[in-house]
Design a protein around this motif. Structure first.
Motif, PDB file in Angstrom:
ATOM      1  N   UNK A 150       0.805  -1.218   0.000  1.00  0.00           N
ATOM      2  CA  UNK A 150       0.000   0.000   0.000  1.00  0.00           C
ATOM      3  C   UNK A 150       0.842   1.274   0.000  1.00  0.00           C
ATOM      4  N   UNK A 151       1.986   1.247   0.684  1.00  0.00           N
ATOM      5  CA  UNK A 151       2.821   2.446   0.800  1.00  0.00           C
ATOM      6  C   UNK A 151       3.771   2.649  -0.378  1.00  0.00           C
ATOM      7  N   UNK A 152       3.869   1.679  -1.301  1.00  0.00           N
ATOM      8  CA  UNK A 152       4.772   1.791  -2.446  1.00  0.00           C
ATOM      9  C   UNK A 152       4.221   2.788  -3.462  1.00  0.00           C
ATOM     10  N   UNK A 153       5.060   3.739  -3.846  1.00  0.00           N
ATOM     11  CA  UNK A 153       4.655   4.786  -4.779  1.00  0.00           C
ATOM     12  C   UNK A 153       5.205   4.474  -6.169  1.00  0.00           C
ATOM     13  N   UNK A 154       4.339   4.517  -7.170  1.00  0.00           N
ATOM     14  CA  UNK A 154       4.730   4.290  -8.562  1.00  0.00           C
ATOM     15  C   UNK A 154       5.344   5.571  -9.112  1.00  0.00           C
ATOM     16  N   UNK A 155       6.374   5.430  -9.948  1.00  0.00           N
ATOM     17  CA  UNK A 155       7.009   6.582 -10.548  1.00  0.00           C
ATOM     18  C   UNK A 155       6.545   6.745 -11.993  1.00  0.00           C
ATOM     19  N   UNK A 156       6.797   7.931 -12.566  1.00  0.00           N
ATOM     20  CA  UNK A 156       6.284   8.254 -13.903  1.00  0.00           C
ATOM     21  C   UNK A 156       7.025   7.567 -15.041  1.00  0.00           C
TER      22      UNK A 156
END
Length: 178
Positions: free
Chosen positions: A167-173
């Protein structure tokens, strides 16, 4: 490659990086720098957050040197459990985890950063990222006001098909690997 746990992924990718020759690392790092420098988002950005690379990461030294005459460059500094970014104009020194860190006294606000180059141990082509396990970047990327375009950089051997995401993992562009 596809693995079940982040631990397995980190182990396998670190082994693949260690198998690269110095020449391969230098060549791939140069390709990454050229690709990053040519991005429209980099050309439009006023403030760019980079990082001082570790020996097992694509080198950011040339990217910092290339962009700093034209852009405001900020680098991270670990402060306890948090990471803050500071302007490099006040100098660098060896800091936490043996990483070069900026010596600035006033952290930049997350909403001032236009583009951030993000390290990682492994990435998927669609922007999923597995870091070193401390969560510093995921915490920073989820901060209130953070709006920057994010670019992950890695060697081609660090690209995996699937990463287990939490849940805390952020996807990058964007992921640049060559």
């Amino acid at each position: 490659m596809s693995f079940y746990t982040k631990t397995e992924i980190r182990r396998s990718v670190r082994k693949a990086i260690a198998a690269l020759s110095e020449g391969e690392r230098a060549s791939q790092s140069a390709q990454i720098v050229n690709h990053i420098a040519s991005l429209a988002e980099v050309k439009q950005a006023k403030v760019i957050a980079l990082f001082a690379s570790l020996p097992d990461e694509p080198s950011t030294t040339e990217l910092i040197a290339q962009l700093s005459p034209h852009k405001r460059i900020v680098l991270p500094r670990i402060e306890g459990e948090e990471m803050e970014f500071y302007d490099i104009s006040e100098g660098l020194s060896l800091g936490a985890f043996g990483i070069m860190e900026p010596q600035g006294t006033t952290p930049i606000s997350p909403n001032e950063i236009d583009l951030m180059v993000v390290p990682g141990v492994a990435f998927t082509r669609d922007g999923s990222r597995c870091g070193r396990g401390k969560g510093f970047y995921d915490k920073y990327l989820s901060r209130r006001g953070f709006r920057a375009y994010t670019v992950g950089i890695c060697y081609p051997c660090q690209i995996v098909e699937v990463l287990p995401c939490e849940e805390h993992d952020i996807t990058i562009n964007l992921v640049v690997s060559e």
